[in-house]
Design a protein around this motif. Structure first.
Motif, mmCIF file in Angstrom:
data_model
loop_
_atom_site.group_PDB
_atom_site.id
_atom_site.type_symbol
_atom_site.label_atom_id
_atom_site.label_comp_id
_atom_site.label_asym_id
_atom_site.label_seq_id
_atom_site.Cartn_x
_atom_site.Cartn_y
_atom_site.Cartn_z
ATOM 1 N N HIS A 1 0.834 -1.209 0.000
ATOM 2 C CA HIS A 1 0.000 0.000 0.000
ATOM 3 C C HIS A 1 0.866 1.256 0.000
ATOM 4 C CE1 HIS A 1 -3.051 2.938 0.945
ATOM 5 N NE2 HIS A 1 -2.455 3.236 2.088
ATOM 6 N N LEU A 2 1.963 1.240 0.756
ATOM 7 C CA LEU A 2 2.867 2.391 0.810
ATOM 8 C C LEU A 2 3.434 2.681 -0.572
ATOM 9 C CD1 LEU A 2 4.651 4.477 2.330
ATOM 10 C CD2 LEU A 2 6.282 2.624 2.728
ATOM 11 N N LEU A 3 3.983 1.672 -1.234
ATOM 12 C CA LEU A 3 4.569 1.879 -2.553
ATOM 13 C C LEU A 3 3.525 2.331 -3.564
ATOM 14 C CD1 LEU A 3 7.007 -1.186 -2.776
ATOM 15 C CD2 LEU A 3 7.602 1.225 -2.382
ATOM 16 N N ASP A 4 2.341 1.766 -3.478
ATOM 17 C CA ASP A 4 1.264 2.134 -4.406
ATOM 18 C C ASP A 4 0.823 3.578 -4.190
ATOM 19 O OD1 ASP A 4 -0.757 1.446 -6.435
ATOM 20 O OD2 ASP A 4 -2.176 1.671 -4.780
ATOM 21 N N ALA A 5 0.717 3.994 -2.915
ATOM 22 C CA ALA A 5 0.263 5.351 -2.604
ATOM 23 C C ALA A 5 1.277 6.405 -3.032
ATOM 24 C CB ALA A 5 -0.015 5.472 -1.099
ATOM 25 N N LEU A 6 2.552 6.059 -3.048
ATOM 26 C CA LEU A 6 3.590 7.025 -3.395
ATOM 27 C C LEU A 6 3.668 7.272 -4.899
ATOM 28 C CD1 LEU A 6 6.526 5.883 -1.065
ATOM 29 C CD2 LEU A 6 5.083 7.911 -0.807
ATOM 30 N N HIS A 7 3.195 6.327 -5.713
ATOM 31 C CA HIS A 7 3.319 6.426 -7.180
ATOM 32 C C HIS A 7 4.764 6.703 -7.582
ATOM 33 C CE1 HIS A 7 -1.024 6.351 -7.483
ATOM 34 N NE2 HIS A 7 -1.113 7.374 -6.649
ATOM 35 N N ALA A 8 5.692 6.051 -6.899
ATOM 36 C CA ALA A 8 7.108 6.314 -7.123
ATOM 37 C C ALA A 8 7.686 5.366 -8.169
ATOM 38 C CB ALA A 8 7.878 6.163 -5.810
ATOM 39 N N GLU A 9 8.768 5.792 -8.797
ATOM 40 C CA GLU A 9 9.535 4.912 -9.679
ATOM 41 C C GLU A 9 10.369 3.992 -8.792
ATOM 42 O OE1 GLU A 9 11.927 7.296 -12.201
ATOM 43 O OE2 GLU A 9 10.236 8.070 -13.381
ATOM 44 N N LEU A 10 10.259 2.694 -9.001
ATOM 45 C CA LEU A 10 10.966 1.719 -8.180
ATOM 46 C C LEU A 10 12.054 1.042 -8.991
ATOM 47 C CD1 LEU A 10 11.151 0.134 -5.481
ATOM 48 C CD2 LEU A 10 9.545 -1.521 -6.477
ATOM 49 N N THR A 11 13.272 1.064 -8.438
ATOM 50 C CA THR A 11 14.407 0.380 -9.047
ATOM 51 C C THR A 11 14.925 -0.663 -8.072
ATOM 52 O OG1 THR A 11 15.065 2.351 -10.300
ATOM 53 C CG2 THR A 11 16.726 0.629 -10.002
ATOM 54 N N VAL A 12 15.013 -1.901 -8.523
ATOM 55 C CA VAL A 12 15.558 -2.990 -7.703
ATOM 56 C C VAL A 12 17.033 -3.128 -8.042
ATOM 57 C CG1 VAL A 12 15.478 -5.464 -7.208
ATOM 58 C CG2 VAL A 12 13.350 -4.182 -7.565
ATOM 59 N N VAL A 13 17.896 -3.099 -7.024
ATOM 60 C CA VAL A 13 19.334 -3.223 -7.254
ATOM 61 C C VAL A 13 19.877 -4.427 -6.501
ATOM 62 C CG1 VAL A 13 19.972 -1.687 -5.324
ATOM 63 C CG2 VAL A 13 21.560 -2.017 -7.235
ATOM 64 N N HIS A 14 20.758 -5.162 -7.162
ATOM 65 C CA HIS A 14 21.430 -6.315 -6.574
ATOM 66 C C HIS A 14 22.929 -6.071 -6.681
ATOM 67 C CE1 HIS A 14 22.459 -10.889 -6.810
ATOM 68 N NE2 HIS A 14 22.610 -10.417 -5.596
ATOM 69 N N VAL A 15 23.618 -6.018 -5.539
ATOM 70 C CA VAL A 15 25.063 -5.786 -5.506
ATOM 71 C C VAL A 15 25.771 -7.130 -5.415
ATOM 72 C CG1 VAL A 15 26.977 -4.667 -4.320
ATOM 73 C CG2 VAL A 15 24.732 -3.556 -4.384
ATOM 74 N N THR A 16 26.708 -7.357 -6.318
ATOM 75 C CA THR A 16 27.475 -8.598 -6.318
ATOM 76 C C THR A 16 28.969 -8.289 -6.375
ATOM 77 O OG1 THR A 16 27.366 -8.745 -8.742
ATOM 78 C CG2 THR A 16 25.626 -9.839 -7.496
ATOM 79 N N ALA A 17 29.775 -9.261 -5.926
ATOM 80 C CA ALA A 17 31.230 -9.088 -5.947
ATOM 81 C C ALA A 17 31.793 -9.301 -7.346
ATOM 82 C CB ALA A 17 31.886 -10.058 -4.971
ATOM 83 N N ALA A 18 31.029 -9.987 -8.210
ATOM 84 C CA ALA A 18 31.425 -10.217 -9.592
ATOM 85 C C ALA A 18 30.169 -10.119 -10.455
ATOM 86 C CB ALA A 18 32.078 -11.596 -9.738
ATOM 87 N N PRO A 19 30.321 -9.870 -11.745
ATOM 88 C CA PRO A 19 29.136 -9.782 -12.613
ATOM 89 C C PRO A 19 28.239 -11.007 -12.462
ATOM 90 C CG PRO A 19 31.082 -9.069 -13.800
ATOM 91 C CD PRO A 19 31.577 -9.623 -12.486
ATOM 92 N N ALA A 20 26.939 -10.768 -12.260
ATOM 93 C CA ALA A 20 26.007 -11.865 -12.015
ATOM 94 C C ALA A 20 25.492 -12.424 -13.338
ATOM 95 C CB ALA A 20 24.843 -11.379 -11.166
ATOM 96 N N PRO A 21 25.482 -13.768 -13.484
ATOM 97 C CA PRO A 21 24.979 -14.352 -14.742
ATOM 98 C C PRO A 21 23.472 -14.189 -14.906
ATOM 99 C CG PRO A 21 25.450 -16.067 -13.110
ATOM 100 C CD PRO A 21 25.970 -14.777 -12.553
ATOM 101 N N ASP A 22 22.738 -14.121 -13.777
ATOM 102 C CA ASP A 22 21.278 -13.988 -13.832
ATOM 103 C C ASP A 22 20.889 -12.606 -13.331
ATOM 104 O OD1 ASP A 22 18.576 -14.235 -13.904
ATOM 105 O OD2 ASP A 22 18.425 -15.638 -12.219
ATOM 106 N N ALA A 23 20.849 -11.638 -14.241
ATOM 107 C CA ALA A 23 20.594 -10.256 -13.848
ATOM 108 C C ALA A 23 19.169 -10.031 -13.372
ATOM 109 C CB ALA A 23 20.903 -9.318 -15.019
#
Length: 272
Positions: free
Chosen positions: A167-189
């Motif tokens: 509900h919070l994310l929906d009410a904000l109408h914000a742009e959402l970016t999911v980030v995954h930090v890895t020590a090496a390039p990830a094969p499954d982005a």
């Protein structure tokens, strides 16, 4: 039941910024505010190291709370707790069931991390609950429009808090970016994004969700590198119990981002 936001105040600058932020957030959520001041024991309180304790007596506290609440544009109630902050917060949470606990992060850049006020970290250990930490020098207090959600790529669940966070994310109408930090390039982005989608947290969100991978030697460094005020207004962390219950809590990803992020941090405890 009307949703609420629980805000801690000690009447210092950081708490004032957090209150401004929460007040602006309450609008789109249709929420009321619960303003909590905790009278603390200066002999045992960790803030003794940072000089961040208020020495106001009962009358002065009542006057300060009255002055604050009378000027707020949203419904608000004020309460005074006693003793250790984490226990006072746990009590208030059990009674009000807020969407979020909100607190300010004071200026501690000149203080070693081990001596920094551990209020936020102590709350996570004592009463794990969605918690928003607002830096004292945050350049804005408007509701976030660009949200960065940092995940580790593993499956997770938010349990009882999933609905409120959706509900919070929906009410904000914000742009959402999911980030995954890895020590090496990830094969499954796309794996990290899929782990978020499977929780239902992003169901029917508009606009579309973005994803990115970042390579960095330490996850906290990668998150802090991406979560810059020029690009994002809020960073969201998924905190697993092992990250805030262990002996090395001050060295966890959650702790490092909470202590050093230039933008507000929303910590969502994962369900076990």
């Amino acid at each position: 039941m009307t949703p609420s936001l629980l805000i801690l105040t000690d009447f210092f600058q950081a708490a004032d910024r957090a209150l401004d932020y929460a007040t602006n957030l309450a609008g789109p959520l249709g929420a009321r505010l619960v303003l909590l001041h905790v009278r603390r024991d200066a002999l045992t309180d960790p803030d003794l190291f940072t000089g961040g304790l208020s020495n106001l007596n009962s009358e002065a506290i009542a006057l300060a709370l009255s002055s604050i609440t009378s000027n707020l544009p949203v419904p608000v109630v004020a309460e005074v707790g006693h003793g250790r902050v984490a226990y006072a917060v746990a009590d208030a949470v059990s009674r009000h069931q807020p969407t979020l606990v909100v607190l300010g992060r004071p200026d501690t850049e000149a203080t070693p991390d081990e001596l920094v006020s551990t209020t936020a970290l102590d709350i996570l250990r004592t009463a794990p609950y969605p918690m928003l930490v607002v830096p004292h020098n945050v350049p804005f207090t408007h509701p976030p429009r660009r949200v960065l959600l940092a995940v580790d790529g593993e499956e997770f669940s938010l349990g009882q808090h999933a609905g409120a966070m959706r509900h919070l994310l929906d009410a904000l109408h914000a742009e959402l970016t999911v980030v995954h930090v890895t020590a090496a390039p990830a094969p499954d982005a796309d794996g990290a994004l899929q782990s978020v989608q499977r929780t239902g947290l992003t169901t029917d969100l508009v606009p579309p969700i973005r994803s990115r991978s970042v390579v960095a030697p330490a996850p906290a460094d990668g998150i802090l590198q991406v979560a810059r005020p020029a690009d994002f207004d809020l960073v969201v962390l998924i905190a697993r119990p092992r990250s805030f219950l262990g002996e090395l809590f001050h060295h966890s990803v959650t702790a490092q981002v909470l202590l050093h992020s230039a933008v507000p941090v929303l910590v969502l405890p994962a369900a076990e």
